[in-house]
Scaffold this active site. Structure first.
Site, PDB file in Angstrom:
ATOM      1  N   SER A 126     -25.363  59.530 -65.027  1.00  0.00           N
ATOM      2  CA  SER A 126     -24.453  59.203 -65.798  1.00  0.00           C
ATOM      3  C   SER A 126     -24.724  60.243 -67.217  1.00  0.00           C
ATOM      4  CB  SER A 126     -24.403  57.632 -66.235  1.00  0.00           C
ATOM      5  OG  SER A 126     -25.773  57.291 -66.316  1.00  0.00           O
ATOM      6  N   HIS A 147     -20.023  59.648 -59.922  1.00  0.00           N
ATOM      7  CA  HIS A 147     -20.526  58.593 -60.926  1.00  0.00           C
ATOM      8  C   HIS A 147     -19.587  57.250 -61.082  1.00  0.00           C
ATOM      9  CE1 HIS A 147     -20.944  57.620 -65.426  1.00  0.00           C
ATOM     10  NE2 HIS A 147     -21.961  57.002 -64.824  1.00  0.00           N
ATOM     11  N   GLU A 159     -16.133  58.414 -61.183  1.00  0.00           N
ATOM     12  CA  GLU A 159     -15.587  59.948 -61.553  1.00  0.00           C
ATOM     13  C   GLU A 159     -16.128  60.987 -60.658  1.00  0.00           C
ATOM     14  OE1 GLU A 159     -15.956  59.280 -66.591  1.00  0.00           O
ATOM     15  OE2 GLU A 159     -18.002  59.820 -65.321  1.00  0.00           O
ATOM     16  N   ASN A 197     -17.708  58.023 -70.620  1.00  0.00           N
ATOM     17  CA  ASN A 197     -18.562  57.965 -71.647  1.00  0.00           C
ATOM     18  C   ASN A 197     -18.669  58.744 -72.887  1.00  0.00           C
ATOM     19  OD1 ASN A 197     -20.107  55.776 -70.358  1.00  0.00           O
ATOM     20  ND2 ASN A 197     -21.685  57.326 -69.349  1.00  0.00           N
TER      21      ASN A 197
HETATM   22  N1  LIG Z   1     -27.020  51.009 -64.471  1.00  0.00           N
HETATM   23  C1  LIG Z   1     -26.055  51.559 -64.895  1.00  0.00           C
HETATM   24  O1  LIG Z   1     -25.131  50.851 -65.398  1.00  0.00           O
HETATM   25  C2  LIG Z   1     -25.653  52.807 -64.254  1.00  0.00           C
HETATM   26  C3  LIG Z   1     -24.119  53.320 -64.376  1.00  0.00           C
HETATM   27  C4  LIG Z   1     -23.818  54.468 -63.974  1.00  0.00           C
HETATM   28  C5  LIG Z   1     -24.932  55.428 -63.438  1.00  0.00           C
HETATM   29  N2  LIG Z   1     -26.167  55.004 -63.321  1.00  0.00           N
HETATM   30  C6  LIG Z   1     -27.263  55.973 -62.715  1.00  0.00           C
HETATM   31  O2  LIG Z   1     -27.542  55.557 -61.522  1.00  0.00           O
HETATM   32  C7  LIG Z   1     -28.988  55.824 -61.204  1.00  0.00           C
HETATM   33  C8  LIG Z   1     -29.675  54.590 -60.871  1.00  0.00           C
HETATM   34  O3  LIG Z   1     -29.470  53.713 -61.966  1.00  0.00           O
HETATM   35  P1  LIG Z   1     -29.983  52.017 -61.546  1.00  0.00           P
HETATM   36  O4  LIG Z   1     -29.459  51.362 -62.696  1.00  0.00           O
HETATM   37  O5  LIG Z   1     -29.319  51.865 -60.236  1.00  0.00           O
HETATM   38  O6  LIG Z   1     -31.448  52.160 -61.327  1.00  0.00           O
HETATM   39  P2  LIG Z   1     -32.523  51.036 -60.930  1.00  0.00           P
HETATM   40  O7  LIG Z   1     -33.809  51.372 -61.636  1.00  0.00           O
HETATM   41  O8  LIG Z   1     -31.757  49.784 -60.846  1.00  0.00           O
HETATM   42  O9  LIG Z   1     -32.711  51.607 -59.499  1.00  0.00           O
HETATM   43  C9  LIG Z   1     -33.417  52.900 -59.310  1.00  0.00           C
HETATM   44  C10 LIG Z   1     -33.758  52.864 -57.841  1.00  0.00           C
HETATM   45  O10 LIG Z   1     -34.340  54.138 -57.245  1.00  0.00           O
HETATM   46  C11 LIG Z   1     -35.620  53.874 -56.756  1.00  0.00           C
HETATM   47  N3  LIG Z   1     -36.118  55.423 -57.025  1.00  0.00           N
HETATM   48  C12 LIG Z   1     -36.541  55.847 -58.116  1.00  0.00           C
HETATM   49  N4  LIG Z   1     -37.186  57.191 -57.959  1.00  0.00           N
HETATM   50  C13 LIG Z   1     -36.975  57.377 -56.443  1.00  0.00           C
HETATM   51  C14 LIG Z   1     -36.955  58.477 -55.540  1.00  0.00           C
HETATM   52  N5  LIG Z   1     -37.532  59.579 -55.790  1.00  0.00           N
HETATM   53  N6  LIG Z   1     -36.793  58.386 -54.120  1.00  0.00           N
HETATM   54  C15 LIG Z   1     -36.311  57.084 -53.830  1.00  0.00           C
HETATM   55  N7  LIG Z   1     -36.192  55.988 -54.626  1.00  0.00           N
HETATM   56  C16 LIG Z   1     -36.273  56.195 -55.837  1.00  0.00           C
HETATM   57  C17 LIG Z   1     -36.283  52.693 -57.432  1.00  0.00           C
HETATM   58  O11 LIG Z   1     -37.304  52.200 -56.749  1.00  0.00           O
HETATM   59  C18 LIG Z   1     -35.058  51.824 -57.589  1.00  0.00           C
HETATM   60  O12 LIG Z   1     -34.910  51.141 -56.737  1.00  0.00           O
HETATM   61  C19 LIG Z   1     -29.342  56.555 -62.636  1.00  0.00           C
HETATM   62  O13 LIG Z   1     -29.286  58.102 -62.196  1.00  0.00           O
HETATM   63  C20 LIG Z   1     -28.513  56.037 -63.542  1.00  0.00           C
HETATM   64  O14 LIG Z   1     -28.282  56.761 -64.805  1.00  0.00           O
HETATM   65  C21 LIG Z   1     -26.549  53.866 -63.833  1.00  0.00           C
END
Ligand SMILES: NC(=O)c1ccc[n+]([C@@H]2O[C@H](COP(=O)([O-])OP(=O)(O)OC[C@H]3O[C@@H](n4cnc5c(N)ncnc54)[C@H](O)[C@@H]3O)[C@@H](O)[C@H]2O)c1
Length: 511
Positions: A126, A147, A159, A197
């Site tokens: 994001s 995204h 997106e 955003n």
């Molecule tokens: N949470 C939100 O509101 C949101 C919205 C849009 C985008 N994002 C983006 O999505 C991505 C994930 O966010 P999230 O909220 O789902 O995070 P999260 O912490 O809920 O989940 C991340 C997962 O990735 C795993 N992980 C971390 N590093 C890893 C690797 N190298 N290989 C394999 N697995 C790995 C972790 O174990 C975890 O299960 C981020 O880039 C975040 O910026 C999040």
């Protein structure tokens, strides 16, 4: 529940990172008929994700919104990839791992060793640059931003962000995939905050500025923006919901990525509150205090009635005069100047002003009216659901109370503000429209896409360009020009997109 609208242009989709986002993407991909392979670094994470998504489908079956056969088919589409190597057969992999550039680059480098050269690498980042993630790849033309928003199945927008070197057919196919998953696809440029955003920067930052200037408190700002602005949630309730740890970081990140663009300038208030641990709902206290999950909001008490006194209308445009005359007449208060006249108010009269982007003090002085008897009213959104009144520092209590009683005569709530260049609603709306116009000016996305994406991604009552047309782009331009003149703050300089279209009387959505 199934919402696929077309045949997906990919058959097997890998997901790396099965947290909040990865599992949501997995759910809608499986529903769209793709085979989905899930991988996560943490042991047990994939099982948790499959159980989580399986539970959603089971509840849909229980509520008879999904047949058992369909649920079974979806479940069968979700498979575990115990190692990264098991993603070898995927024609697209979406990563939703930790938000760190080096981690995402390292993952894509590893995947390039495993996948076929035709396979697409999509990132759900994001805040990172898609181009930067792709820059460490052997084949950057196959890397793209995809995204989603949280929660993925409910937020029906994604997106699609080509990096500078992404091939156009990759973008087309990924866009078709997003649509096949039942989402609105917003094609945007790889710029900080992408579209949604980026467009969301004005709401919170301007509300924080208003609070920082002590125009009023956070509860009143939220009430005005919900009641008069039609927003589902006020900015402070939203900051509490998101959590200041997340919101403050996003505000700072986008501000710095745009080289300290004043339109995105964060407020010193959030850093200090963050330090104090006042993060929002998650810590039980943010701008609001939460008891059993409910924000503690003081009751609003209507102003006591007062004896009517003569009213002088100092509004300058016909529509504003008409509205104020209607209100004073309906309340049965004596009106001194139903017609425009060159007389001056009698020594006892309450003087009503209706400025745009100007504070009550300068409006009173410009019109030659006595500041101690002046009260300004925000007519941007009319007088329907709430009435915002603004006082000069010299306004006497008797005139403040008279205005409050007059505007509350029919039970409509009234908010009293200290002097501000543009009340609350005018300031926040003008900043949202202006940022939206600048997004259109920079070609981050097509105007219609800007509006639809903001409606879906931020839940605003209108997209920023449609919002400008709704309130009148000339009025928005006047608000900004007056705010800029009064404050000297380049934050309020109008986007050329807005100025050109407003002065040419064209819709803001016109290309
Ligand atoms: N949470 C939100 O509101 C949101 C919205 C849009 C985008 N994002 C983006 O999505 C991505 C994930 O966010 P999230 O909220 O789902 O995070 P999260 O912490 O809920 O989940 C991340 C997962 O990735 C795993 N992980 C971390 N590093 C890893 C690797 N190298 N290989 C394999 N697995 C790995 C972790 O174990 C975890 O299960 C981020 O880039 C975040 O910026 C999040």
């Amino acid at each position: 529940m199934p919402n696929a609208t077309a045949t997906p242009p990919f058959k097997t989709l890998g997901i790396v990172g099965t947290g909040a986002m990865g599992r949501g993407i997995a759910q809608i991909a499986a529903q769209a008929g793709l085979t989905v392979l899930l991988h996560d670094l943490r042991e047990g994470a994939v099982t948790e994700a499959r159980e989580f998504v399986g539970g959603i489908w089971q509840r849909a079956v229980d509520k008879q919104r999904l047949s058992e056969a369909e649920a079974e088919r979806y479940r069968a589409n979700l498979k575990e990839a115990a190692t990264l190597g098991e993603l070898a057969g995927c024609d697209i992999v979406v990563e939703a791992i930790v938000e760190k550039l080096e981690a995402k680059q390292a993952l894509f480098q590893q995947l390039e060793e495993i996948l076929d050269d035709q396979a697409v690498l999509a990132t759900n980042t994001s805040s990172l640059s898609v181009t930067a993630i792709a820059s460490s790849c052997r084949l950057p033309q196959r890397v793209i931003g995809f995204h989603f928003f949280n929660p993925v199945p409910l937020m029906k927008i994604v997106e699609v962000i080509p990096g500078l070197r992404t091939a156009s057919d990759v973008a087309d196919r990924v866009e078709a995939l997003g649509q096949a998953m039942g989402h609105f696809t917003a094609r945007t440029t790889d710029t900080p905050g992408f579209l949604v955003n980026h467009a969301g920067r004005a709401f919170g930052t301007e509300a924080l500025r208003i609070l920082g200037e002590r125009v009023t408190d956070h509860v009143t700002i939220d009430r005005i923006l919900v009641d008069q602005g039609g927003f589902r949630m006020g900015p402070f309730a939203l900051l509490d919901l998101t959590g200041l740890d997340v919101s403050h970081a996003v505000m700072e990140s986008i501000y710095h990525q745009y080289y300290e663009e004043p339109r995105f300038r964060p407020s010193p208030l959030t850093r200090q509150r963050l330090t104090a641990g006042l993060l929002g709902r998650k810590t039980g206290e943010g701008f609001y205090r939460y008891v059993e999950g409910k924000p503690q909001v003081p009751d609003e008490t209507p102003p006591p009635p007062v004896e009517p006194r003569p009213v002088w209308i100092g509004a300058e445009d016909d529509e504003a005069r008409r509205q104020l005359i209607g209100l004073v007449t309906a309340a049965g208060w004596p009106l001194e100047n139903a017609e425009e006249s060159h007389e001056t108010p009698t020594p006892d009269a309450l003087c009503l002003l209706a400025p745009l982007g100007e504070d009550a003090t300068s409006c009173a002085l410009r019109l030659g009216l006595p500041a101690e008897r002046c009260v300004a009213v925000d007519l941007l959104a009319g007088l329907e659901r709430r009435r915002s009144l603004m006082l000069t520092p010299a306004t006497r209590a008797a005139y403040r109370d008279a205005a409050a009683a007059l505007f509350a005569h029919d039970g409509t709530p009234v908010s009293l503000l200290d002097d501000s260049t543009g009340f609350v609603l005018q300031r926040v709306v003008a900043c949202i429209v202006n940022v939206g116009c600048e997004i259109a000016q920079q070609g981050v996305a097509a105007p219609q896409t800007v509006d639809r994406a903001v409606e879906l991604g931020l839940g605003y009552p209108h997209g920023p360009l449609a919002m400008g047309d709704h309130y009148g782009s000339r009025r928005i331009l006047t608000i900004l020009d007056n705010m800029l003149a009064a404050t000297g703050d380049p934050r309020y300089r109008a986007s050329p997109w807005l100025r050109r279209r407003a002065t040419l009387d064209m819709p803001l959505t016109a290309v």
